[in-house]
Scaffold this active site. Structure first.
Site, mmCIF file in Angstrom:
data_model
loop_
_atom_site.group_PDB
_atom_site.id
_atom_site.type_symbol
_atom_site.label_atom_id
_atom_site.label_comp_id
_atom_site.label_asym_id
_atom_site.label_seq_id
_atom_site.Cartn_x
_atom_site.Cartn_y
_atom_site.Cartn_z
ATOM 1 N N GLU A 1 19.508 28.113 4.365
ATOM 2 C CA GLU A 1 18.450 27.288 4.958
ATOM 3 C C GLU A 1 17.419 26.950 3.883
ATOM 4 O OE1 GLU A 1 15.683 28.637 8.041
ATOM 5 O OE2 GLU A 1 15.260 26.546 8.514
ATOM 6 N N GLU B 1 12.551 29.215 0.165
ATOM 7 C CA GLU B 1 11.220 28.710 0.536
ATOM 8 C C GLU B 1 10.291 28.908 -0.665
ATOM 9 O OE1 GLU B 1 9.590 27.054 3.219
ATOM 10 O OE2 GLU B 1 8.154 27.168 1.577
ATOM 11 N N ASP C 1 9.601 18.469 4.245
ATOM 12 C CA ASP C 1 8.304 17.779 4.131
ATOM 13 C C ASP C 1 8.535 16.274 4.179
ATOM 14 O OD1 ASP C 1 6.613 20.032 3.957
ATOM 15 O OD2 ASP C 1 7.260 20.349 1.900
ATOM 16 N N LYS D 1 3.765 8.798 3.252
ATOM 17 C CA LYS D 1 3.095 7.671 2.582
ATOM 18 C C LYS D 1 4.073 7.028 1.607
ATOM 19 C CE LYS D 1 -1.565 9.493 2.814
ATOM 20 N NZ LYS D 1 -2.538 10.323 2.129
ATOM 21 N N ASP E 1 11.109 15.030 12.313
ATOM 22 C CA ASP E 1 10.298 14.409 13.357
ATOM 23 C C ASP E 1 9.742 13.075 12.875
ATOM 24 O OD1 ASP E 1 8.858 16.000 11.510
ATOM 25 O OD2 ASP E 1 7.068 15.905 12.749
ATOM 26 N N THR F 1 10.308 25.898 16.190
ATOM 27 C CA THR F 1 9.287 26.532 15.345
ATOM 28 C C THR F 1 7.907 25.973 15.695
ATOM 29 O OG1 THR F 1 9.526 24.820 13.661
ATOM 30 C CG2 THR F 1 10.908 26.767 13.415
ATOM 31 N N PHE G 1 6.111 24.449 13.764
ATOM 32 C CA PHE G 1 6.068 23.124 13.160
ATOM 33 C C PHE G 1 6.590 22.066 14.135
ATOM 34 C CE2 PHE G 1 7.425 19.663 10.582
ATOM 35 C CZ PHE G 1 6.376 19.532 9.702
ATOM 36 N N GLU G 2 7.724 22.376 14.782
ATOM 37 C CA GLU G 2 8.298 21.426 15.743
ATOM 38 C C GLU G 2 7.369 21.238 16.950
ATOM 39 O OE1 GLU G 2 12.223 22.344 17.192
ATOM 40 O OE2 GLU G 2 12.222 20.605 18.526
HETATM 41 C C1 LIG Z 1 7.485 21.028 6.982
HETATM 42 S S1 LIG Z 1 7.903 22.635 6.526
HETATM 43 C C2 LIG Z 1 9.132 23.123 7.717
HETATM 44 C C3 LIG Z 1 9.363 24.595 7.742
HETATM 45 C C4 LIG Z 1 10.451 25.081 8.717
HETATM 46 N N1 LIG Z 1 11.767 24.557 8.367
HETATM 47 C C5 LIG Z 1 10.111 24.753 10.152
HETATM 48 O O1 LIG Z 1 10.835 23.995 10.786
HETATM 49 O O2 LIG Z 1 9.111 25.282 10.646
HETATM 50 C C6 LIG Z 1 8.881 22.332 5.067
HETATM 51 C C7 LIG Z 1 9.002 23.549 4.184
HETATM 52 O O3 LIG Z 1 9.853 23.248 3.079
HETATM 53 C C8 LIG Z 1 9.364 23.915 1.937
HETATM 54 N N2 LIG Z 1 9.939 23.230 0.769
HETATM 55 C C9 LIG Z 1 9.721 21.947 0.394
HETATM 56 N N3 LIG Z 1 10.450 21.647 -0.696
HETATM 57 C C10 LIG Z 1 11.149 22.774 -1.014
HETATM 58 C C11 LIG Z 1 12.063 23.085 -2.058
HETATM 59 N N4 LIG Z 1 12.427 22.178 -2.969
HETATM 60 N N5 LIG Z 1 12.581 24.324 -2.090
HETATM 61 C C12 LIG Z 1 12.205 25.266 -1.164
HETATM 62 N N6 LIG Z 1 11.347 25.026 -0.159
HETATM 63 C C13 LIG Z 1 10.821 23.791 -0.090
HETATM 64 C C14 LIG Z 1 7.863 23.810 2.085
HETATM 65 O O4 LIG Z 1 7.177 24.810 1.338
HETATM 66 C C15 LIG Z 1 7.684 24.000 3.583
HETATM 67 O O5 LIG Z 1 7.491 25.353 3.939
#
Ligand SMILES: C[S@@+](CC[C@H](N)C(=O)[O-])C[C@H]1O[C@@H](n2cnc3c(N)ncnc32)[C@H](O)[C@@H]1O
Length: 277
Positions: free
Chosen positions: A68, A93, A143, A147, A179, A254, A256-257
């Protein structure tokens, strides 16, 4: 003349990365156990050249492996690991407090089938994962970088799909969720047009039932940002292509969702099968 090296922009920005004392204690206790102890390269999220991991020895067995990427605080991976003790999981992460929170949960729940890499997933894939090692790859709510000037930071690009092709075993599954409708379309186009992946849901949830149609008709993404909206009439909004997967049952909702739903955005699930080469 000196050769210039252009790096691809990173898909993350590390903001507050400090650990509160209880997480620092968890971190120290988990390092070299649940939390992989990996020597860094030039950034603290990169992997030192030449370093490798013997995954069979790391998990102490041969079992299907699910990666993941961007596991956040690990809600999805921890729930899946508890429900599937015969499967191994790797949570990647970059955000240290998220990695520490997951380590604390694994310890609390006695889960031994998860490892955490607090590193850039691109580095992990390129330097630590051999060909065909994964049975599944999960990227839930990457993420969005919504923009225009930031879109180049999005993780899901053609070059990333090539990395996924290499590490996923033939018939392995790549599951995604987002989303943001334009990111969902980007995922559908990039992975769907790759000759190495097959969308098992081609044509499904098209037309009026498509979440994309609903977003366009209400301009829901703009509305969720409090921007001026430009709703489209049904005939213009209609997503005739579809291809959206049903919600992946093992994907827990989560925080976040929940926030995305609360803001009025739709959730898009996608899945793709790695074609046997
Ligand atoms: C919007 S959050 C979603 C977290 C989780 N999947 C959820 O649904 O709650 C996106 C996560 O991806 C991580 N992330 C972004 N780019 C990454 C990368 N290249 N390698 C590891 N983690 C990354 C960010 O730090 C962030 O915690």
């Amino acid at each position: 003349m000196a050769e210039k090296h252009f790096r691809k922009p990173l898909s993350f920005v590390r903001r507050s990365n400090r650990l509160k004392p209880s997480y620092q204690r968890t971190w120290d206790a988990a390092l070299g156990r649940e939390l992989l102890d990996v020597p860094h390269g030039d950034r603290d999220t990169s992997v030192a050249e030449g370093f490798s991991i013997d995954w069979r020895a790391e998990y102490g067995r041969i079992a299907p492996l699910i990666l993941e990427i961007g596991s956040g605080s690990g809600e999805a991976v921890a729930a899946a690991a508890a429900a599937n003790p015969e499967t191994d999981f790797l949570a990647v992460e970059v955000y240290r407090p998220g990695a520490a929170q997951l380590a604390a949960r694994l310890r609390r729940e006695g889960l031994t089938n998860v490892r955490i890499a607090c590193l850039d997933a691109v580095e992990v894939m390129d330097k630590l994962l051999p060909d065909n090692i994964l049975s599944e790859l999960w990227v839930f709510f990457p993420d969005p970088w919504h923009k225009s000037k930031h879109k180049k930071r999005r993780l899901i690009q053609t070059s990333f799909a090539e990395k996924a092709t290499r590490v996923l075993a033939p018939t392995g599954v790549w599951r995604l969720a987002t989303d943001w409708s334009d990111y969902a379309v980007q995922m559908r186009e990039i992975i769907g047009s790759s000759s190495t992946f097959r969308n098992p849901h081609v044509g499904q949830r098209a037309g009026e039932h498509s979440p994309l149609t609903k977003v366009r008709m209400g301009d829901l993404d703009a509305a969720s940002l409090g921007k001026e909206t430009h709703p489209m009439p049904l005939e213009e909004a209609l997503d005739t292509e579809g291809g959206w997967a049903p919600r992946f049952a093992a994907r827990v909702a989560t925080d976040f969702e929940q926030k995305a739903l609360h803001a009025g955005r739709m959730i898009f699930d996608l899945s793709f099968i790695r074609r046997p080469s």
